[in-house]
Design an enzyme around this catalytic site. Structure first.
Site, mmCIF file in Angstrom:
data_model
loop_
_atom_site.group_PDB
_atom_site.id
_atom_site.type_symbol
_atom_site.label_atom_id
_atom_site.label_comp_id
_atom_site.label_asym_id
_atom_site.label_seq_id
_atom_site.Cartn_x
_atom_site.Cartn_y
_atom_site.Cartn_z
ATOM 1 N N CYS A 39 -32.091 -66.263 -9.653
ATOM 2 C CA CYS A 39 -31.057 -67.102 -9.046
ATOM 3 C C CYS A 39 -31.498 -68.567 -9.100
ATOM 4 C CB CYS A 39 -30.828 -66.681 -7.590
ATOM 5 S SG CYS A 39 -29.493 -67.607 -6.787
ATOM 6 N N ASP A 41 -31.205 -70.622 -6.818
ATOM 7 C CA ASP A 41 -31.581 -71.047 -5.458
ATOM 8 C C ASP A 41 -32.929 -71.787 -5.456
ATOM 9 O OD1 ASP A 41 -32.650 -70.874 -2.688
ATOM 10 O OD2 ASP A 41 -30.865 -69.662 -2.329
ATOM 11 N N ARG A 43 -35.057 -72.070 -3.284
ATOM 12 C CA ARG A 43 -36.129 -71.408 -2.549
ATOM 13 C C ARG A 43 -36.784 -70.278 -3.331
ATOM 14 N NH1 ARG A 43 -32.189 -69.910 2.217
ATOM 15 N NH2 ARG A 43 -31.006 -69.467 0.334
ATOM 16 N N HIS A 95 -32.498 -62.171 -4.710
ATOM 17 C CA HIS A 95 -33.154 -62.457 -3.428
ATOM 18 C C HIS A 95 -32.202 -62.166 -2.291
ATOM 19 C CE1 HIS A 95 -31.130 -66.405 -2.577
ATOM 20 N NE2 HIS A 95 -30.887 -66.319 -3.857
ATOM 21 N N CYS A 98 -28.747 -64.234 -0.552
ATOM 22 C CA CYS A 98 -28.291 -65.075 -1.663
ATOM 23 C C CYS A 98 -26.939 -65.732 -1.328
ATOM 24 C CB CYS A 98 -28.166 -64.233 -2.932
ATOM 25 S SG CYS A 98 -27.620 -65.184 -4.368
HETATM 26 CO CO CO Z 1 -29.133 -66.822 -4.717
#
Ligand code: CO
Length: 204
Positions: A39, A41, A43, A95, A98
């Protein structure tokens, strides 16, 4: 922005202190054994999570770690990783929590991205019965995050790229993992594929 440039200088000199030839060797070639599909993302930084250096992980990231059959961007990354770099493992890593998965089942419109996330919404709709015992939204989202990883692992295995690689006997495994932002730990979802016989016959 200057902070980032300064960080870069410090990072590069730190690496050179440990291995003075590091960047020269890397500039000549990359030989990663892994393709990471994760992803976007912020993080979930691929290399850091698995402790790999530049040159060790080939990475493709998008919102909600999707492998869409007609996404030339993702398919090209897979094809290059498999056919040219000859990676040994493809890791689809989702994750928990998400935002993309949450947005897919939220009733609030988010713009263009809603269309990309329809792939997740379709999967949710097709499997509604799997969510009836979820206590709340966060449980529903996390279950869908896991289901999404498994779906994308299947999508990778169904591509002509993987099918052809396995047919010619290339050693290649596809794994489904999920990462917990809350404790920094990965979980293997035990959906590892390493042979064309593992996918339904119509996809072979
Ligand atoms: Co995500």
């Amino acid at each position: 922005m200057n902070t980032l440039i300064e960080n870069n200088r410090a990072w590069a000199s730190g690496i050179k202190r440990k291995d003075p030839q590091f960047f020269e060797k890397l500039a000549r070639q990359q030989r990663p054994e892994y393709l990471w599909i994760g992803c976007a993302d912020s993080r979930v930084p691929a290399n850091q999570i698995v402790g790999l250096l530049p040159g060790e992980l080939f990475v493709h990231r998008n919102v909600a770690n999707l492998v869409v059959h007609t996404d030339l961007n993702c398919l090209s990354a897979i094809q290059y990783a498999v056919d040219v770099l000859k990676v040994k493992h493809i890791i689809v890593c989702g994750h928990y929590g998400c935002g993309g998965v949450a947005t897919a089942i939220s009733e609030r419109p988010s713009g263009l991205i809603d269309n990309w996330l329809l792939h997740v919404k379709d999967m949710y709709y097709r499997n509604q019965s799997a969510f009836v015992d979820c206590a709340d939204d966060s449980e529903r989202i996390n279950r869908l995050c896991e289901m999404n990883v498994i779906e994308q692992v299947n999508n990778v295995c169904h591509t002509s790229i993987l099918q052809a690689a396995w047919q010619r006997g290339q050693d290649l495994q596809v794994h489904g993992w999920i990462y917990s932002i809350a404790d920094g730990l990965l979980k293997d979802l035990d959906v590892t594929f390493n042979a064309p016989e593992q996918v339904p016959e119509v996809y072979r």
